[in-house]
Write an enzyme that holds these catalytic residues in place. Structure first.
Site, PDB file in Angstrom:
ATOM      1  N   LYS A  79      34.849  26.742  61.112  1.00  0.00           N
ATOM      2  CA  LYS A  79      35.198  27.747  60.436  1.00  0.00           C
ATOM      3  C   LYS A  79      33.275  28.222  60.508  1.00  0.00           C
ATOM      4  O   LYS A  79      32.542  27.684  61.076  1.00  0.00           O
ATOM      5  CB  LYS A  79      34.113  26.350  58.764  1.00  0.00           C
ATOM      6  CG  LYS A  79      33.958  27.146  57.611  1.00  0.00           C
ATOM      7  CD  LYS A  79      34.158  26.117  56.096  1.00  0.00           C
ATOM      8  CE  LYS A  79      34.107  26.559  55.633  1.00  0.00           C
ATOM      9  NZ  LYS A  79      33.771  25.712  54.161  1.00  0.00           N
ATOM     10  N   SER A 154      36.616  26.979  50.419  1.00  0.00           N
ATOM     11  CA  SER A 154      36.256  27.857  50.435  1.00  0.00           C
ATOM     12  C   SER A 154      36.504  27.563  52.011  1.00  0.00           C
ATOM     13  O   SER A 154      36.622  28.562  52.993  1.00  0.00           O
ATOM     14  CB  SER A 154      34.285  27.498  50.811  1.00  0.00           C
ATOM     15  OG  SER A 154      34.260  26.871  51.616  1.00  0.00           O
ATOM     16  N   SER A 178      35.942  22.259  49.268  1.00  0.00           N
ATOM     17  CA  SER A 178      36.868  23.157  50.128  1.00  0.00           C
ATOM     18  C   SER A 178      36.976  22.712  51.588  1.00  0.00           C
ATOM     19  O   SER A 178      38.266  23.629  52.271  1.00  0.00           O
ATOM     20  CB  SER A 178      35.199  23.517  50.447  1.00  0.00           C
ATOM     21  OG  SER A 178      35.075  24.741  49.828  1.00  0.00           O
TER      22      SER A 178
HETATM   23  N1  GLN Z   1      35.086  25.456  44.785  1.00  0.00           N
HETATM   24  C1  GLN Z   1      33.687  24.574  45.488  1.00  0.00           C
HETATM   25  C2  GLN Z   1      33.041  25.615  44.586  1.00  0.00           C
HETATM   26  O1  GLN Z   1      32.529  26.541  44.895  1.00  0.00           O
HETATM   27  C3  GLN Z   1      33.715  23.704  45.618  1.00  0.00           C
HETATM   28  C4  GLN Z   1      34.071  24.464  47.250  1.00  0.00           C
HETATM   29  C5  GLN Z   1      32.925  24.018  48.570  1.00  0.00           C
HETATM   30  O2  GLN Z   1      33.339  22.894  48.874  1.00  0.00           O
HETATM   31  N2  GLN Z   1      32.631  24.341  49.519  1.00  0.00           N
HETATM   32  O3  GLN Z   1      32.055  25.342  45.081  1.00  0.00           O
END
Ligand code: GLN
Length: 492
Positions: A79, A154, A178
Site C-alpha cells: 500500500k 482505503s 480499510s
Molecule cells: N472509512 C474509514 C475512514 O474514512 C476508515 C478508513 C481507514 O481504515 N483508513 O476513516
C-alpha cells in the site's frame, strides 16, 4: 508457465523451493499481467519492474546458495502508505506526489529480510481517509468483479491488485476498516491485527491510536504467511507491543471450530441500511460454522449507535494533528511563488490536500479547539472506553463476535455518497479500531449482482492465530475464497 498467478503462497513457496520456477520467472509473469491488465483496474500507483527483477535475481541467487527463507522470491504489493526507500510514497495525495522516502517502513524492511520481491505501490484513498479509494489524487481504482464499482477503501489498490491476480498478496492498513471493507468488496481475506501487533514505523499516520497494518490475500493461509513477516515488536514504534508474535502458519489449525462460541450482536443485524443479500450470505456462513460445530450465542453490544459519531471525532482530531507536518516547508508539495509564510502554508495545504482530507482537518481542528475540546474530544474518548468495555464484557461469554464487514456490497463508482452516508457505511468496522481489537474478513458468497459479500469475525486481544485458524477451517470446508473475477482469468 502461464498460470503462476493461480498458485497460493504455500504453492509458490514450494514451487520456488523445488525449482519448478524461479523468482525471476514468477516476477516477470506478474509484471506482464500488470502491464496487460492494470490499465483497466488501476490498482498500482507505481510499478517498479527494475527493482523487482533485481530483487528476484538476488532471491534466486540466495536459493542457489541454500540460504533461502520460506518466502524468498515471492512477490508482494505494498500500500502506498508504507515508506519505501528510493521509491515514491504518495499516500494517494498530491501533497506527496514528489516524496521519496529516505528509509523503509519497518513492514517493508521486514519484507526485504524475508526475501519478498516488491512489484510496486498500490493505490489508496488520500491519507487513508475514505471507503472507496476514489479520494486518491491518482484517480479511482476499479473493482475487479465489476469495473464500474469501487474496490472499497482505503486499501482499495491492495484489494483490487490481489483480486485481479496482479499480486499474490498485499499489505494494507486499517484505521476504521480499510483492510476488512475492501477485502469484503473484492472477495478477499484480510486481517486487521490487534493495535500494537504490527509496527507503524514508516507508515504514514492518519489517526495514530487507530492505525494498524495487516495482510490482504486470497485465503487465511496466505494471510498467515504475510502476517509472519509483518508482526512483531519494533523499538522504533513506541506503541508496538512487546508480546512475542505467533507463528501464524503453524497455528492455522490451532483453534477448533467445534465448541467455538460465536457471539451474534442483536444490534448489528438490525442496522438500518443492512442489505438483504449481505444479511442472508452472512447468516448462511454462520449456519455453516454451526454445522462445523460452533455454537451461536446472541449477545448485546449496546454502544452500537455511538460508533460512528465517536470514530468521526477521534479519527479527524488525530488526523488534524498528524497532518500539520505537511506545511510546504520540509517536504511534499509547495505552492508556486508564495508572497509570505502564511501564504505558503495556506496555499500549499489548500492546493496539496483534496476535499475529504481538508474536511477532516476542519472537523478535527474544531473538535480540539479550546472551548470545544471537553465537549467533543474528551467526551468521545470516554465513550470510546465504554465501547471497549462493551466488547470485553461480550468476550466473557463468547470466543469471537460475528458481523458483516460492511452493510452493503461495493458501491458504483461516482455514486456520490455524501460524506455522512459514506461514514455510516463504516458502522461494522470502526468500533474494532476504537477498542484496539483484531478482526478478519472472509468472503462468504455474492449478492444478486455477483458482487462479493464478507463475514467479519472479531476476536479478543492477540487472537490473530485464532481468527486465522477459524477462517482457515471455514475455507477448507467451502470454496468462496477460490472464486475469481473474470478479469483475473485473463492469461498473458
Ligand atoms: N472509512 C474509514 C475512514 O474514512 C476508515 C478508513 C481507514 O481504515 N483508513 O476513516
Amino acid at each position: 508457465m502461464t498460470d503462476l498467478h493461480r498458485l497460493s503462497i504455500r504453492e509458490l513457496s514450494e514451487g520456488l523451493a523445488g525449482s519448478k520456477f524461479s523468482s525471476r520467472e514468477l516476477t516477470e509473469h506478474y509484471l506482464k499481467r500488470i502491464a496487460k491488465i492494470d490499465a483497466q483496474v488501476q490498482s498500482y500507483v507505481t510499478v517498479t519492474p527494475e527493482q523487482a527483477l533485481a530483487q528476484a535475481d538476488a532471491a534466486d541467487a540466495l536459493r542457489q546458495s541454500g540460504m533461502a527463507n520460506v518466502l524468498t522470491g515471492v512477490p508482494v504489493a505494498h500500500k502506498d502508505i508504507f515508506c519505501t526507500q528510493g521509491i515514491k510514497t504518495t499516500a494517494g495525495s498530491k501533497m506527496l506526489d514528489n516524496f521519496i522516502s529516505p528509509y523503509d517502513a519497518t513492514v517493508v524492511a521486514k519484507g526485504k529480510v524475508a526475501g519478498l520481491v516488491t512489484l510496486g505501490k498500490v493505490n489508496m484513498d488520500e491519507f487513508a481517509m475514505g471507503s472507496t479509494s476514489e479520494s486518491s489524487y491518482f484517480g479511482a481504482t476499479k473493482n475487479p468483479w465489476a469495473l464500474d464499482h469501487v474496490p472499497g477503501g482505503s486499501s482499495g489498490g491492495s484489494a483490487a491488485a490481489v483480486a485481479a491476480d496482479l499480486a499474490p498478496f498485499a499489505t494494507g492498513t486499517d484505521t476504521g476498516g480499510s483492510i476488512r471493507q475492501p477485502a469484503s468488496f473484492c472477495g478477499l481475506t484480510g486481517l486487521k491485527p490487534t493495535y500494537g501487533r504490527v509496527s507503524r514505523f514508516g507508515m504514514i499516520a492518519y489517526a495514530s491510536s487507530l492505525d494498524q497494518g495487516g495482510p490482504m490475500a486470497r485465503s487465511a493461509e496466505d494471510c498467515a504467511y504475510l502476517m509472519n513477516v509483518m508482526a512483531g515488536h519494533d523499538d522504533r514504534d513506541s506503541t508496538s507491543v512487546n508480546v512475542a508474535a505467533d507463528d501464524y502458519v503453524a497455528n492455522l489449525n490451532s483453534t477448533s471450530v467445534k465448541g467455538l462460541r460465536i457471539g451474534i450482536p442483536k444490534q448489528y443485524f438490525n442496522v438500518a441500511g443492512l442489505d438483504a443479500d449481505v444479511k442472508a450470505r452472512v447468516e448462511e456462513s454462520l449456519k455453516k460454522l454451526e454445522e462445523m460445530g460452533a455454537t451461536l450465542v446472541e449477545i448485546d453490544l449496546n454502544m452500537t449507535d455511538a460508533y460512528v459519531p465517536t470514530y468521526y471525532l477521534i479519527a479527524p482530531a488525530e488526523a488534524s494533528s498528524n497532518l500539520q507536518r505537511f506545511d510546504g516547508v520540509r517536504y511534499g508539495y509547495r505552492c508556486e511563488n508564495p508572497v509570505d509564510l502564511t501564504d505558503l502554508y495556506k496555499r500549499s495545504r489548500s492546493e496539496g490536500f483534496g476535499p475529504e482530507v481538508q474536511r477532516r482537518i476542519l472537523i478535527g481542528t474544531y473538535a480540539l479547539s479550546a472551548g470545544y475540546y471537553d465537549a467533543y474530544y474528551v467526551k468521545a474518548q470516554k465513550v470510546r472506553r465504554l465501547i471497549q468495555q462493551d466488547f470485553l464484557k461480550a468476550f466473557e461469554s463468547v470466543d469471537v463476535i460475528a458481523a458483516p464487514s460492511a452493510p452493503t456490497t461495493a458501491y458504483k463508482i461516482g455514486a456520490s455518497l455524501d460524506p455522512v452516508e459514506m461514514y455510516l457505511g463504516d458502522i461494522y468496522t470502526i468500533a474494532v479500531n476504537l477498542a484496539g481489537l483484531p478482526a478478519i474478513n472472509a468472503p462468504v458468497g455474492f449478492d444478486k449482482d455477483q458482487l462479493p459479500v464478507g463475514l467479519q469475525l472479531i476476536g479478543n486481544y492477540w487472537s490473530e492465530s485464532q481468527l486465522l485458524s477459524v477462517v482457515h477451517q471455514y475455507q477448507q470446508a467451502t470454496d468462496w475464497h477460490t472464486k475469481r473475477a473474470a478479469i483475473a482469468e485473463e492469461t498473458v
